[in-house]
Design an enzyme around this catalytic site. Sequence first.
Site, PDB file in Angstrom:
ATOM      1  CG  ASN A  32     -21.593  37.947  33.610  1.00 30.13           C
ATOM      2  OD1 ASN A  32     -20.677  38.074  32.807  1.00 30.13           O
ATOM      3  ND2 ASN A  32     -21.682  36.921  34.436  1.00 30.13           N
ATOM      4  CG  ASP A  56     -24.875  34.699  35.158  1.00 28.88           C
ATOM      5  OD1 ASP A  56     -24.691  33.924  34.189  1.00 28.88           O
ATOM      6  OD2 ASP A  56     -24.508  34.446  36.314  1.00 28.88           O
ATOM      7  CE1 TYR A 153     -12.355  28.762  27.742  1.00 33.45           C
ATOM      8  CE2 TYR A 153     -10.682  27.378  26.727  1.00 33.45           C
ATOM      9  CZ  TYR A 153     -11.545  28.452  26.662  1.00 33.45           C
ATOM     10  OH  TYR A 153     -11.614  29.212  25.512  1.00 33.45           O
TER      11      TYR A 153
HETATM   12  P1  NAD Z   1     -13.435  37.567  26.975  1.00 33.78           P
HETATM   13  O1  NAD Z   1     -13.253  37.128  28.389  1.00 33.78           O
HETATM   14  O2  NAD Z   1     -12.866  38.865  26.566  1.00 33.78           O
HETATM   15  O3  NAD Z   1     -14.975  37.548  26.566  1.00 33.78           O
HETATM   16  C1  NAD Z   1     -15.920  36.697  27.154  1.00 33.78           C
HETATM   17  C2  NAD Z   1     -17.124  37.518  27.545  1.00 33.78           C
HETATM   18  O4  NAD Z   1     -18.114  36.659  28.128  1.00 33.78           O
HETATM   19  C3  NAD Z   1     -16.802  38.592  28.594  1.00 33.78           C
HETATM   20  O5  NAD Z   1     -17.287  39.844  28.177  1.00 33.78           O
HETATM   21  C4  NAD Z   1     -17.524  38.097  29.854  1.00 33.78           C
HETATM   22  O6  NAD Z   1     -17.894  39.143  30.711  1.00 33.78           O
HETATM   23  C5  NAD Z   1     -18.687  37.345  29.247  1.00 33.78           C
HETATM   24  N1  NAD Z   1     -19.287  36.361  30.142  1.00 33.78           N
HETATM   25  C6  NAD Z   1     -18.654  35.398  30.852  1.00 33.78           C
HETATM   26  N2  NAD Z   1     -19.546  34.695  31.576  1.00 33.78           N
HETATM   27  C7  NAD Z   1     -20.774  35.227  31.311  1.00 33.78           C
HETATM   28  C8  NAD Z   1     -22.093  34.930  31.757  1.00 33.78           C
HETATM   29  N3  NAD Z   1     -22.350  33.945  32.629  1.00 33.78           N
HETATM   30  N4  NAD Z   1     -23.116  35.662  31.276  1.00 33.78           N
HETATM   31  C9  NAD Z   1     -22.897  36.672  30.387  1.00 33.78           C
HETATM   32  N5  NAD Z   1     -21.655  37.007  29.926  1.00 33.78           N
HETATM   33  C10 NAD Z   1     -20.614  36.278  30.391  1.00 33.78           C
HETATM   34  O7  NAD Z   1     -12.835  36.377  26.076  1.00 33.78           O
HETATM   35  P2  NAD Z   1     -12.612  36.313  24.497  1.00 33.78           P
HETATM   36  O8  NAD Z   1     -11.185  36.116  24.264  1.00 33.78           O
HETATM   37  O9  NAD Z   1     -13.319  37.418  23.822  1.00 33.78           O
HETATM   38  O10 NAD Z   1     -13.334  34.935  24.164  1.00 33.78           O
HETATM   39  C11 NAD Z   1     -14.651  34.889  23.640  1.00 33.78           C
HETATM   40  C12 NAD Z   1     -15.044  33.440  23.408  1.00 33.78           C
HETATM   41  O11 NAD Z   1     -14.155  32.839  22.470  1.00 33.78           O
HETATM   42  C13 NAD Z   1     -15.002  32.575  24.662  1.00 33.78           C
HETATM   43  O12 NAD Z   1     -16.074  31.654  24.631  1.00 33.78           O
HETATM   44  C14 NAD Z   1     -13.695  31.853  24.538  1.00 33.78           C
HETATM   45  O13 NAD Z   1     -13.722  30.605  25.189  1.00 33.78           O
HETATM   46  C15 NAD Z   1     -13.587  31.669  23.031  1.00 33.78           C
HETATM   47  N6  NAD Z   1     -12.182  31.536  22.601  1.00 33.78           N
HETATM   48  C16 NAD Z   1     -11.356  32.613  22.564  1.00 33.78           C
HETATM   49  C17 NAD Z   1     -10.042  32.455  22.170  1.00 33.78           C
HETATM   50  C18 NAD Z   1      -9.089  33.619  22.071  1.00 33.78           C
HETATM   51  O14 NAD Z   1      -7.939  33.417  21.677  1.00 33.78           O
HETATM   52  N7  NAD Z   1      -9.491  34.832  22.337  1.00 33.78           N
HETATM   53  C19 NAD Z   1      -9.548  31.174  21.851  1.00 33.78           C
HETATM   54  C20 NAD Z   1     -10.406  30.098  21.942  1.00 33.78           C
HETATM   55  C21 NAD Z   1     -11.737  30.281  22.309  1.00 33.78           C
END
Ligand code: NAD
Length: 320
Positions: A32, A56, A153
């Site tokens: 989304n 979403d 979170y």
């Molecule tokens: P990011 O914010 O770049 O990606 C998350 C994506 O989820 C975004 O594109 C966002 O638009 C989408 N999103 C959020 N809510 C939504 C909804 N209700 N419906 C549809 N899409 C939705 O973050 P990231 O760094 O790519 O992280 C990806 C996943 O990995 C997350 O779950 C995050 O918690 C987990 N994570 C990431 C890290 C890191 O270091 N990058 C560390 C621990 C956990």
Amino acid sequence: MFYLIAGGAGFLGSHLCERLLRSGHRVWCLDNFLTGRKKNIEHLLKEKNFLFTKLDITQPFPEEITSTKIDGIFHLASPASPNKNSPKSYMHFPLETMLVNSLGTYNLLNLTKKHQAKFLFASSSEIYGEPLIHPQTENYFGNVNPNGPRSCYDEGKRFGEAISFTYLRKDSLDVRIVRIFNTYGPRMDPEDGRVVSNFIVAGLLNKPLVLYGKGSQTRSFCYVDDLVSGLILAMEKSKTKGEVFNLGNDEEYSVKEMAHLVREVMGKKLAIAYSSLPPDDPSRRKPNLEKARRILGYNPKVKILDGLLKTIEYFKEELT
Ligand code: NAD
Ligand code: UDP
């Protein structure tokens, strides 16, 4: 295989979509754009094996999704940055963060059940909170403030883990959990507020690198390509049903050391400044990767200086 990637337009999700496509899979990306960006997937939109739906995942799914047979679901949808000054952080979207990790996970698990698909939940090292054991092993339960500013979170991820394994026990769904430790690389959002992107953006603008607290807190930084390899191994390897894996890199650096590494790779004598430490900011974090290495054959390869160089190149283009 036909994979559905929730959160596929985000930093990690877009790399995962791309890697799966390059391996010959079909990919359906749901996002989304709450914290992700269309530009992350723009180059994939014309590919015949790539589908995108703006949606979403906390809302009921349209019929086109529920009626299409899917083989595997990666749930990466969630804001991920803790920086309260960032418009993209989970502090900025606390309720959305709680709901996408609870209701969103519930919706995806029901879809998993309908299609008898495989499911991977992207959890986080944050579920360990301020860890009392070091490095963190998967059987450590964590030390989390249940109602502090990071709890939307941390507890969202803990609920996501709990409901995933409830479906494993109740319906024998083919579910696994990965706990991702700090990952960096191209396609991080410059506004995201995480330490690596903040330092690189500041460095490119010749501004000081701001350390929160004394900068003595540690993190273990993984380059995105390694992390994506781990996600795919966790989904595709046999004997991963019902398992929890730490994924990341087990080289540990203090935040101050990271500032020095960024200065070194940029070749600039950037100033270092200090600001207050946010509440509940974990003091140490490093994954024990023994289980991921043993069961998945996971082995992060990218050296920190190489990863930082590639990330800096990306941000140079992004900011010009
Ligand atoms: P990011 O914010 O770049 O990606 C998350 C994506 O989820 C975004 O594109 C966002 O638009 C989408 N999103 C959020 N809510 C939504 C909804 N209700 N419906 C549809 N899409 C939705 O973050 P990231 O760094 O790519 O992280 C990806 C996943 O990995 C997350 O779950 C995050 O918690 C987990 N994570 C990431 C890290 C890191 O270091 N990058 C560390 C621990 C956990
Ligand atoms: N941090 C910092 N300066 C920044 C951004 C973050 O000193 O500009 C610190 C932050 O306080 C934390 C560490 O760097 O101790 C990692 O922060 P990040 O937001 O990247 O991830 P997380 O706290 O979720 O591990």
